[in-house]
Write a protein that holds these residues in place. Structure first.
Motif, PDB file in Angstrom:
ATOM      1  N   GLN A 127     -25.434  28.543   3.707  1.00  0.00           N
ATOM      2  CA  GLN A 127     -23.752  28.530   2.753  1.00  0.00           C
ATOM      3  C   GLN A 127     -24.219  27.076   2.064  1.00  0.00           C
ATOM      4  O   GLN A 127     -23.715  27.575   1.320  1.00  0.00           O
ATOM      5  CB  GLN A 127     -23.259  27.836   4.290  1.00  0.00           C
ATOM      6  CG  GLN A 127     -22.003  28.086   4.755  1.00  0.00           C
ATOM      7  CD  GLN A 127     -20.927  29.176   4.178  1.00  0.00           C
ATOM      8  OE1 GLN A 127     -21.806  30.147   4.744  1.00  0.00           O
ATOM      9  NE2 GLN A 127     -19.845  29.301   3.557  1.00  0.00           N
ATOM     10  N   THR A 128     -25.177  26.067   2.757  1.00  0.00           N
ATOM     11  CA  THR A 128     -25.198  25.124   1.185  1.00  0.00           C
ATOM     12  C   THR A 128     -25.796  25.997   0.101  1.00  0.00           C
ATOM     13  O   THR A 128     -25.036  25.406  -1.204  1.00  0.00           O
ATOM     14  CB  THR A 128     -26.364  24.456   1.066  1.00  0.00           C
ATOM     15  OG1 THR A 128     -25.585  23.910   2.974  1.00  0.00           O
ATOM     16  CG2 THR A 128     -26.327  23.148   0.563  1.00  0.00           C
ATOM     17  N   ALA A 129     -26.705  27.054   0.055  1.00  0.00           N
ATOM     18  CA  ALA A 129     -27.086  27.491  -1.156  1.00  0.00           C
ATOM     19  C   ALA A 129     -25.563  28.076  -1.914  1.00  0.00           C
ATOM     20  O   ALA A 129     -26.076  28.310  -3.054  1.00  0.00           O
ATOM     21  CB  ALA A 129     -28.172  28.272  -1.185  1.00  0.00           C
ATOM     22  N   LYS A 130     -24.912  28.218  -1.736  1.00  0.00           N
ATOM     23  CA  LYS A 130     -24.214  29.662  -1.361  1.00  0.00           C
ATOM     24  C   LYS A 130     -22.961  29.085  -2.114  1.00  0.00           C
ATOM     25  O   LYS A 130     -22.602  28.635  -3.382  1.00  0.00           O
ATOM     26  CB  LYS A 130     -23.241  30.881  -0.657  1.00  0.00           C
ATOM     27  CG  LYS A 130     -23.610  31.438  -0.404  1.00  0.00           C
ATOM     28  CD  LYS A 130     -23.533  31.998   0.998  1.00  0.00           C
ATOM     29  CE  LYS A 130     -24.176  33.324   0.857  1.00  0.00           C
ATOM     30  NZ  LYS A 130     -23.601  35.032   2.235  1.00  0.00           N
TER      31      LYS A 130
END
Length: 132
Positions: A127-130
């Motif tokens: 989620q953080t990477a997205k």
């Protein structure tokens, strides 16, 4: 040392020689693990390495397993569990081991907890990477 230098065997020729019980235990050699079991054990060892890396830094000492035989929880430190899985992989069975001495139950989690925690960390990282 020469054989004639040893004292005579008090059970020589005795059909009730206690050593026969030891030989019977050796004859109980387990079957080697199947290819599927081997794959599962290798996956468990990989998972264990991840669980330890994530949870040991949070003061988790290892995994607790509810024993179906004795109905008691068994506490396995990371190293003991890894050694047991490796022994099962190599020998087809796990030998008995000493239980943890006076374990703190709060310092051990279930395998399911490890899996859930890892899934949560992975989902958060995705989620953080997205979002980035």
């Amino acid at each position: 040392m020469r054989d004639d230098a040893l004292p005579p065997d008090p059970f020589a020729g005795d059909p009730n020689d206690p050593v026969w019980a030891l030989d019977a235990a050796d004859a109980d050699t387990p079957e080697p693990v199947s290819a599927q079991e081997r794959d599962e054990l290798l996956a468990d060892l990989r998972d264990l390495a991840v669980y330890q890396a994530l949870l040991e830094q949070r003061s988790v000492r290892g995994v607790v397993v509810d024993c179906a035989e004795c109905q008691e929880p068994h506490y396995h430190d990371w190293a003991l569990l890894r050694a047991s899985l490796e022994q099962l992989l190599a020998d087809g069975r796990m030998r008995p081991h000493e239980p943890a001495f006076d374990p703190n139950p709060a310092a051990y989690v279930s395998w399911e907890y490890c899996r859930g925690y890892t899934d949560g960390i992975t989902a958060t990282a995705r989620q953080t990477a997205k979002s980035s």
